[in-house]
Write an enzyme that holds these catalytic residues in place. Structure first.
Site: not given
Length: 690
Positions: A160, A181-182, A402, A471-472, A490, A496
């Protein structure tokens, strides 16, 4: 970098003869390969091999003991996709290499398509190579120059980041700025890069390096030797630093190189899918492309909350939520969700996603909490049975959420129960999330253990006929061919982030060349209210786009799962523009690239599945441009009505994003169009057969 070739080179040509790959053993029995396109170097002679943790590595001392060639040509039909049929045509070379000193042998298999090369390592069953641990894969990609690259920092835990655009020689100096940053991140090198890595050479070649069929193996990043312009594979380690536990017989993923002198060919390449196995699902009727709305953006912007109350510490099964004070901002309540269901039903959408419905959101992040969610217990204000009844009465499906908080052991313990709960309550699809650092602690998002988990969740979902949007999770590598219930990922910086400071205006002119090479992205487009402060006065972020481009993204950012991500009350103010979202298809029979240059612009035309309607989308970077297209893709002799949703003359993503025009015109396959595109803008066209 010079490699002395001692053995006779094996040559492989693509079916159209534009690509030529060579395999040879260099001095010391080192495997090497190279690749040319129309006589130009794409990959110069590059080493292959694997460094093992114990014993002699599989890097040298080889002799060629067998070679086999093969030609394969088939046409297959994807369950969903950008085209109705995909041609899988390649010439193949399989080289058996024997390491005399150890009596071990491996196979290096190369497949050369008209659009690029795939190769992998194969480890047949044998006496002297059974269980082995990878210390590092040493696959090299020796480039022919200091290419312009569209790159992300190499990282074991996140994709991301904003894409950096620079020459490869500038990566080292720009890395510090590139790493932002993440929630979970682990970089590994000042010149580490992610795949898919998109590049453009000074002599006009477009080159994309990625992988296909990532199964039971660690994800590959790349480490750049910026003195010699050599990229080398760099696998994701586990908690103790090992990079893969293998047992023969087994395979590595395919290493892929897509190449052309036309940018659009990279976008239409199906090489990644062709290197994956056909689906083993006998029945795929339950897998359905979906257009949906959801209780999501209002939480992302800070207008509403996932959590039911303002407690900072809760325990599942201990905290009695009925005795806690609601915060008054919890979005996933029965009455509010019914409003989304009503909007979806009124506007012909398929489904509603609801996040924040279940207990545990008060302290879900940053606490490395194992038992964080149970995936079945709703908050007091969320009536699962009533919403199931209400949605079904309106013909709307519900999409489950979830979030695992990266507590993967906990998720696996609950997975069967969670999927059974979904089916009992009318949920056929789930959005899963893996935010934060992993539990088991020390594991990484893209290591072998986690990659096996993601696939386990997909396979288990298929047993219940559930579609998955992860996602992720690890970036896709074409596995949706084999597991078509993986309808979304994603795995990149999505919409987002527009509420977290913003994405660069050129972001969506790059993602189809990078992230989307491996599979579709749940980018969540359709934001009409670009000033986030309209929802949350404390959030000064804005969406780096015009409204017209938000429509275009439904065409340019391919996905069989498309969200109308803004709030219903906002769409109700712009129903003339929302008409495009209602009309646009999510499954396609044909796709054409009309214009493309990575980082600048992309224009797609797509034909709706089973219909004679087409949709065009154009995404533009921060520079005002004029798009020039023709409609030669339409059927000859037929007339169509085109509705063009475009930037107004004074539109600008920063100062005037909602300035759009809508006009209708009759078009045929002889029509040409010149259309202005604002900075951060674009246009969308629906083309309906008369």
């Amino acid at each position: 970098m010079l490699i002395g070739i001692t053995a006779f080179a094996q040559e492989l040509k693509s079916p159209d003869a534009n690509l030529v790959a060579k395999f040879a053993l260099a001095d010391g029995g080192v495997p090497t390969y190279s690749l040319k396109y129309k006589g130009k170097d794409v990959i110069k002679s590059s080493k292959l091999g694997l460094e093992l943790k114990d014993g002699k590595s599989l890097m040298n001392g080889f002799s060629i003991t067998d070679t086999k060639t093969n030609t394969f040509n088939e046409t297959w039909k994807p369950v969903w996709g950008e085209v109705k049929e995909i041609v899988n045509h390649y010439n193949e070379l399989a080289v058996t290499l024997t390491q005399r000193e150890t009596n071990r042998f491996i196979i290096i298999r190369l497949r050369l398509f008209n659009d690029g090369l795939g190769f992998r390592y194969e480890f047949p069953e044998q006496k002297y190579l059974d269980y082995f641990v990878i210390k590092e894969e040493k696959t090299q990609f020796a480039l022919a120059g200091d290419h312009k690259a569209f790159w992300l920092p190499g990282d074991y835990d996140t994709q991301e980041y904003s894409t950096m655009t620079s020459n490869l020689s500038e990566v080292r100096s720009k890395m510090k700025v590139a790493v932002t940053p993440n929630a979970s991140q682990t970089t590994f090198s000042p010149t580490g890069l992610q795949t898919p890595l998109m590049m453009k050479s000074k002599d006009g070649l477009y080159i994309n390096i990625h992988e296909a069929a990532l199964i039971n193996y660690s994800l590959m990043s790349l480490n750049l030797d910026d003195k010699n312009m050599v990229l080398e594979s760099w696998l994701t380690p586990d908690a103790i630093g090992d990079k893969g536990y293998l047992q023969a017989p087994c395979l590595s993923p395919w290493r892929t190189i897509i190449v052309s002198d036309k940018a659009g060919d990279i976008l239409t390449s199906k090489l990644t899918y062709n290197l994956n196995e056909p689906t083993k699902f006998k029945d795929v009727s339950w897998i359905k492309p979906t257009k949906y709305v959801g209780v999501w953006w209002e939480m992302i912007t800070g207008k509403s909350t996932w959590a039911y109350n303002d407690l900072t510490s809760v325990q599942l099964g201990v905290t009695d939520y009925s005795k806690t004070k609601p915060n008054g901002k919890h979005a996933a309540n029965t009455a509010h969700v019914k409003e989304y269901i009503d909007f979806a039903a009124k506007n012909g959408l398929d489904a509603v996603l609801v996040e924040g419905w279940n207990e545990g959101w008060e302290d879900w992040f940053g606490k490395t909490k194992d038992y964080v969610f149970d995936f079945v217990t709703p908050y007091p204000d969320f009536d699962v049975k009533e919403l199931h009844r209400y949605a079904a009465s309106k013909g709307i499906k519900m999409i489950m959420h979830h979030e695992t908080s990266s507590s993967v052991r906990n998720y696996e313990r609950h997975l069967d129960t969670a999927y059974k709960f979904m089916k009992a309550n009318g949920y056929d699809a789930v959005k899963s999330g893996y935010v934060g650092n992993m539990i088991p602690r020390g594991e990484h998002h893209y290591g072998q253990w986690l990659n096996n988990h993601y696939l386990y969740a997909i396979e288990k979902a298929a047993e219940y006929k559930i579609m998955v949007n992860a996602h992720e999770a690890v970036r896709p590598t074409g596995l949706a061919r084999t597991y078509p219930n993986l309808i979304g990922n994603e795995s990149a910086r999505g919409t987002e982030y527009e509420a977290f400071g913003g994405n660069n205006a050129d972001h969506t002119t790059i993602l189809p060349f990078t992230r989307l090479i491996g599979g579709p992205m749940d980018y969540t487009p359709g934001i009409f209210e670009t000033r986030v402060s309209a929802y949350n006065p404390d959030n000064k972020s804005f969406v780096h786009t015009t409204l017209a481009r938000q429509l275009a993204l439904y065409v340019t950012m391919y996905s069989p799962l498309q969200m109308a991500a803004d709030l219903p009350e906002t769409y109700n103010k712009y129903m003339d523009a929302f008409q495009f979202i209602k009309d646009v298809a999510v499954d396609w029979d044909d796709t054409k690239v009309l214009e493309a240059e990575p980082g600048d612009y992309i224009t797609f035309a797509r034909k709706a599945k089973g219909k004679n309607n087409w949709f065009v989308g154009r995404t533009n970077d921060e520079v005002a441009r004029t798009s020039k297209i023709d409609f030669s893709f339409l059927d000859a002799g037929k007339k169509y009505t085109a509705t063009i949703y475009a930037d107004a003359k004074d539109a600008h993503y920063e100062t005037n994003p909602k300035a759009y025009t809508i006009r209708k015109m009759e078009v045929t396959n002889k029509t040409k169009l010149t259309q202005y595109c604002a900075p951060g803008g674009g246009y969308a066209i629906s083309i309906m057969a008369k």
